[in-house]
Design an enzyme around this catalytic site. Structure first.
Site, PDB file in Angstrom:
ATOM      1  N   GLU A   1      13.325  28.370   6.164  1.00 29.39           N
ATOM      2  CA  GLU A   1      13.842  27.654   4.993  1.00 29.39           C
ATOM      3  C   GLU A   1      13.110  28.002   3.689  1.00 29.39           C
ATOM      4  O   GLU A   1      13.735  28.055   2.635  1.00 29.39           O
ATOM      5  CB  GLU A   1      13.830  26.145   5.241  1.00 29.39           C
ATOM      6  CG  GLU A   1      14.741  25.706   6.391  1.00 29.39           C
ATOM      7  CD  GLU A   1      16.222  26.059   6.197  1.00 29.39           C
ATOM      8  OE1 GLU A   1      16.627  26.353   5.062  1.00 29.39           O
ATOM      9  OE2 GLU A   1      16.954  26.044   7.209  1.00 29.39           O
TER      10      GLU A   1
ATOM     11  N   HIS B   1      22.251  29.981  -0.698  1.00 28.72           N
ATOM     12  CA  HIS B   1      21.255  29.597   0.303  1.00 28.72           C
ATOM     13  C   HIS B   1      21.711  30.011   1.717  1.00 28.72           C
ATOM     14  O   HIS B   1      20.985  30.702   2.432  1.00 28.72           O
ATOM     15  CB  HIS B   1      21.014  28.083   0.233  1.00 28.72           C
ATOM     16  CG  HIS B   1      20.018  27.591   1.232  1.00 28.72           C
ATOM     17  ND1 HIS B   1      18.682  27.437   0.924  1.00 28.72           N
ATOM     18  CD2 HIS B   1      20.140  27.248   2.533  1.00 28.72           C
ATOM     19  CE1 HIS B   1      18.040  27.018   1.989  1.00 28.72           C
ATOM     20  NE2 HIS B   1      18.896  26.886   2.990  1.00 28.72           N
ATOM     21  N   GLU B   2      22.919  29.598   2.075  1.00 32.33           N
ATOM     22  CA  GLU B   2      23.371  29.905   3.451  1.00 32.33           C
ATOM     23  C   GLU B   2      23.543  31.415   3.636  1.00 32.33           C
ATOM     24  O   GLU B   2      23.238  31.954   4.695  1.00 32.33           O
ATOM     25  CB  GLU B   2      24.657  29.148   3.784  1.00 32.33           C
ATOM     26  CG  GLU B   2      24.573  27.624   3.612  1.00 32.33           C
ATOM     27  CD  GLU B   2      23.354  26.965   4.253  1.00 32.33           C
ATOM     28  OE1 GLU B   2      22.794  27.520   5.215  1.00 32.33           O
ATOM     29  OE2 GLU B   2      22.940  25.890   3.770  1.00 32.33           O
TER      30      GLU B   2
ATOM     31  N   ASP C   1      12.544  18.245  13.817  1.00 31.84           N
ATOM     32  CA  ASP C   1      12.882  18.213  12.388  1.00 31.84           C
ATOM     33  C   ASP C   1      12.635  16.867  11.734  1.00 31.84           C
ATOM     34  O   ASP C   1      13.132  16.601  10.642  1.00 31.84           O
ATOM     35  CB  ASP C   1      14.300  18.747  12.098  1.00 31.84           C
ATOM     36  CG  ASP C   1      15.270  18.386  13.182  1.00 31.84           C
ATOM     37  OD1 ASP C   1      14.993  17.413  13.902  1.00 31.84           O
ATOM     38  OD2 ASP C   1      16.297  19.074  13.310  1.00 31.84           O
TER      39      ASP C   1
ATOM     40  N   GLU D   1      23.951  27.780   8.377  1.00 29.57           N
ATOM     41  CA  GLU D   1      24.092  29.234   8.290  1.00 29.57           C
ATOM     42  C   GLU D   1      24.606  29.875   9.578  1.00 29.57           C
ATOM     43  O   GLU D   1      24.074  30.905  10.006  1.00 29.57           O
ATOM     44  CB  GLU D   1      22.728  29.817   7.897  1.00 29.57           C
ATOM     45  CG  GLU D   1      21.592  29.653   8.935  1.00 29.57           C
ATOM     46  CD  GLU D   1      20.794  28.358   8.821  1.00 29.57           C
ATOM     47  OE1 GLU D   1      21.339  27.359   8.312  1.00 29.57           O
ATOM     48  OE2 GLU D   1      19.623  28.345   9.254  1.00 29.57           O
TER      49      GLU D   1
ATOM     50  N   TYR E   1      10.935  23.828   2.508  1.00 33.51           N
ATOM     51  CA  TYR E   1      11.787  24.447   1.492  1.00 33.51           C
ATOM     52  C   TYR E   1      11.005  24.771   0.226  1.00 33.51           C
ATOM     53  O   TYR E   1      11.051  25.891  -0.270  1.00 33.51           O
ATOM     54  CB  TYR E   1      12.951  23.515   1.128  1.00 33.51           C
ATOM     55  CG  TYR E   1      13.989  23.368   2.206  1.00 33.51           C
ATOM     56  CD1 TYR E   1      13.761  22.554   3.312  1.00 33.51           C
ATOM     57  CD2 TYR E   1      15.202  24.043   2.147  1.00 33.51           C
ATOM     58  CE1 TYR E   1      14.713  22.406   4.303  1.00 33.51           C
ATOM     59  CE2 TYR E   1      16.164  23.893   3.141  1.00 33.51           C
ATOM     60  CZ  TYR E   1      15.907  23.071   4.219  1.00 33.51           C
ATOM     61  OH  TYR E   1      16.849  22.937   5.199  1.00 33.51           O
TER      62      TYR E   1
ATOM     63  N   GLN F   1      21.470  23.348  15.351  1.00 36.74           N
ATOM     64  CA  GLN F   1      20.082  23.307  14.885  1.00 36.74           C
ATOM     65  C   GLN F   1      19.623  21.851  14.841  1.00 36.74           C
ATOM     66  O   GLN F   1      20.407  20.994  14.418  1.00 36.74           O
ATOM     67  CB  GLN F   1      19.964  23.909  13.478  1.00 36.74           C
ATOM     68  CG  GLN F   1      18.521  24.185  13.070  1.00 36.74           C
ATOM     69  CD  GLN F   1      18.375  24.716  11.639  1.00 36.74           C
ATOM     70  OE1 GLN F   1      19.348  24.885  10.926  1.00 36.74           O
ATOM     71  NE2 GLN F   1      17.160  24.950  11.226  1.00 36.74           N
TER      72      GLN F   1
ATOM     73  N   HIS G   1      20.277  33.117   4.371  1.00 39.18           N
ATOM     74  CA  HIS G   1      19.831  33.012   5.773  1.00 39.18           C
ATOM     75  C   HIS G   1      20.270  34.226   6.606  1.00 39.18           C
ATOM     76  O   HIS G   1      19.718  34.451   7.687  1.00 39.18           O
ATOM     77  CB  HIS G   1      20.399  31.750   6.421  1.00 39.18           C
ATOM     78  CG  HIS G   1      19.561  30.517   6.229  1.00 39.18           C
ATOM     79  ND1 HIS G   1      18.244  30.453   6.613  1.00 39.18           N
ATOM     80  CD2 HIS G   1      19.864  29.294   5.720  1.00 39.18           C
ATOM     81  CE1 HIS G   1      17.772  29.227   6.344  1.00 39.18           C
ATOM     82  NE2 HIS G   1      18.721  28.502   5.795  1.00 39.18           N
TER      83      HIS G   1
END
Ligand code: BES
Ligand code: ZN
Length: 610
Positions: free
Chosen positions: A336, A313-314, A394, A289, A402, A159, A317
């Site tokens: 996100e 969090h992961e 990014d 993730e 987020y 990513q 995903h």
């Protein structure tokens, strides 16, 4: 796995594969992606068969990628792939092995080199290639960078648009494919992928992988090293270096509870197993993730389970991001922001409502901080981004996706009620499973299903397409955060027994004007300079601002061990904001540390210390 979950996963997988009678409308062609030169609306990759040999001495991966293709436009005769820094040896038809005409276009900044291949009879192309030693997705770790110090390690980070530096692919989140892989590694080493994984060392160094669920290219992942495996639950477990694996399994025991919480909220986990891989401290992120196998920083292991919201969090995903994917990186908040919201809902179920309040309070604070640093007209503060082909996807203020993203869902929850929001989200995960989606679709759905049914005094558009503090931003009040911040404002000494999370709230809130004496008093009582990485990332900048030069050795040892971007960046930034002596120190440490850093971190910090 429960039988119902198996059945549902199967239905989902079949539904996403070509030729099945899926009960839902066919997926629309992906929308144009500024960050890919491939043209999936004409010909699209549906399956990848990868065979690679890992050569640590040469720092290359070499082998073949076979791509099954599907024509969407009957007149199309060539497929276009993304590549960057790949050496293409040959391109043949998979079945006939006849050479296929192909052109590797000149390098374009950000995008790399488009590889156009005339397709042959079989509709499958086989590309023999090798990666460059400096491939940006790959981090080659010397034995000295590992805990065991015996074996080198390799891991990938694809990513956002780095998969193209190790596999020729249509490197766009709007394209999904299944894959299988054969990976050859030196004997004695493990190979793990974002796929069904081995639980034992292969005696001959060859590993075979299968990924039956279709995934986008940024979720392609490979790690090679000296690992051990420990099961946690029946469908969860952890891989790490042997010396760390038991501590990791202990730290992550709540993963099964997290999984149960997520399934209760948003439907079955559709990926079979959920395992985690703990990487060395040079791993550039907190977590990534990669499906079936989340990659993690070892800095999450605080010893007191206080940082495991990263795991939530992961894991989250697996619904938002991996199951329903942003269609281009301009819709990054759909990955996100949704995930951060789901993460907090999971943690609230596992740890209780007060814990949730703390997270939301910190979120609001961090959103206000980031928005204060940008003009209201800056499109990088909109949720729907407008990045073009010449912008790195990014290179945007991360907390917008987020925190503004998650707070939008929180605002919807408070405005329409949890039940209605959860039902809306659940329908969305089911309807869009194994597909990509964009902000416009979200906007239309939310307007029809939520705003169309009740007026709440604000609308979505200012969140999605404008900057500034959005209307309807819910105020958050955690009494615990308020107490900690009140102590921090006076640099008053905290009570004994705080966990890492409480310390970080405190350290983050200490005023930049804290004096040397105040800081030294804190250090003497609590030994912060010997704290874990999460504490040091907040603590060291204070020492630098107070010009405490005796901290130099600790700073150097921190920055030459940890390579997590979020952690090293504030320490370098504090030094670069100091006088010449601090700047010189920053540059000298960076010189020693840079080979340890992942290429992404090297680029970011390299610019900062220039
Ligand atoms: N997918 C991201 C990491 C990422 C983002 C990689 C953008 C490349 C480009 C991952 O899920 C993530 O958000 N990690 C955070 C976790 C944190 C917010 C809990 C991290 O690494 O800090
Ligand atoms: Zn994430």
């Amino acid at each position: 796995m429960k039988p119902t979950a198996v059945a549902l996963a199967l239905v989902a997988v079949l539904g996403a594969c070509k030729g099945s009678e899926a009960p839902r409308a066919p997926a629309p062609a992906p929308k144009p992606d500024p960050h890919s030169q491939s043209e999936p609306a004409r010909i699209v990759v549906t399956h990848l068969a990868l065979e690679l040999t890992v050569d640590f001495a040469a720092r290359t991966l070499a082998g073949t990628a076979r791509l099954d293709l599907e024509k969407r436009d009957p007149s199309a005769t060539a497929v276009v792939l993304d590549t960057e820094d790949l050496l293409i040896d040959s391109v043949v038809d998979c079945a006939t092995k006849a050479k296929l005409g192909h052109v590797l276009a000149p390098e374009r900044p950000v995008l790399g080199r488009a590889l156009t291949i005339e397709i042959g009879a079989s509709g499958c192309v086989e590309i023999a290639y090798r990666t460059a030693p400096a491939a940006r997705a790959l981090l080659w770790v010397e034995p000295s960078g590992t805990l065991g110090k015996q074996h080198p390690m390799l891991f990938t980070q694809s990513q956002a648009i780095l998969a193209r530096t190790w596999i020729p692919l249509q490197d766009s989140p709007g394209v999904r494919f299944t894959y299988d892989a054969t990976i050859h590694v030196p004997k004695g080493q493990w190979a793990l992928m974002s796929a069904e994984n081995p639980q034992q060392l292969s005696p001959d160094g060859t590993y075979r992988f299968r990924m039956p669920q279709p995934i986008p290219s940024y979720l392609m992942a490979l790690a090679v090293g000296d690992f051990a495996f420990r099961p946690i639950g029946t469908r969860t477990g952890v891989y790490a270096e042997p010396a760390l694996v038991d501590a990791a399994a202990k730290e992550f025991v709540e993963v099964d509870q997290m999984m149960a919480a997520a399934e209760e909220l948003y439907g079955p986990y559709r990926w079979g197993r959920y395992d985690m891989l703990v990487l060395p401290p040079s791993f550039p992120f907190g977590g990534m993730e990669n499906p079936k196998l989340t990659f993690l920083t070892p800095t999450v292991i605080a010893g007191d389970r206080s940082l495991v919201d990263l795991i939530a969090h992961e894991l989250a995903h697996s619904w938002s991001g991996n199951l329903v994917t942003n269609s281009t990186w301009n819709d990054f908040w759909l990955n996100e922001g949704f995930t951060t919201y789901v993460e907090r809902r999971i943690m609230e179920k596992v740890r209780g409502p007060a814990y949730g309040e703390i997270q939301w309070t910190l979120a609001e604070k961090s959103l206000r901080e980031v928005l204060a640093r940008y003009k209201d007209t800056d499109p990088n503060t909109f949720l729907a981004l407008r990045r073009s082909a010449t912008d790195e996807p990014d290179d945007v203020p991360g907390s917008v996706a987020y925190e503004k993203g998650s707070l939008l869902l929180r605002a919807l929850e408070l405005a329409f009620g949890r039940d209605r929001l959860d039902a809306f989200l659940r329908r969305r995960f089911d309807r869009l499973a194994f597909r990509s989606s964009d902000t416009e679709t979200f906007e239309a759905d939310a307007n029809a299903e939520l705003f169309g049914k009740r007026a709440v005094g604000w609308t979505l558009a200012p969140w999605l397409h404008a900057g500034g503090i959005p209307p309807g931003l819910p105020p958050q009040r955690s009494a615990e955060v308020a107490q900690i911040e009140a102590l921090a404002a006076r640099v008053a000494l905290p009570p004994r027994g705080w966990n890492t999370a409480e310390w970080t709230i405190y350290l983050d809130a200490i005023p930049k004007t804290a004096t040397r004496d105040q800081l030294l008093a804190l250090d003497q009582l609590f030994g912060l300079t010997h704290g874990n990485a999460e504490i040091l990332m907040y603590w060291l900048p204070h020492l630098i601002r107070a010009d405490i030069q005796a901290a130099a050795p600790v700073i150097e040892s921190f920055l030459t061990t940890v390579g997590r971007y979020r952690m090293v960046r504030p320490v370098y930034a504090a030094m670069m904001a100091g006088d010449e002596a601090w700047k010189t120190l920053a540059r000298s440490i960076y010189g020693k540390a840079k080979d340890l850093y992942h290429p992404i971190v090297r680029e970011g910090i390299g610019k900062l210390v220039k």
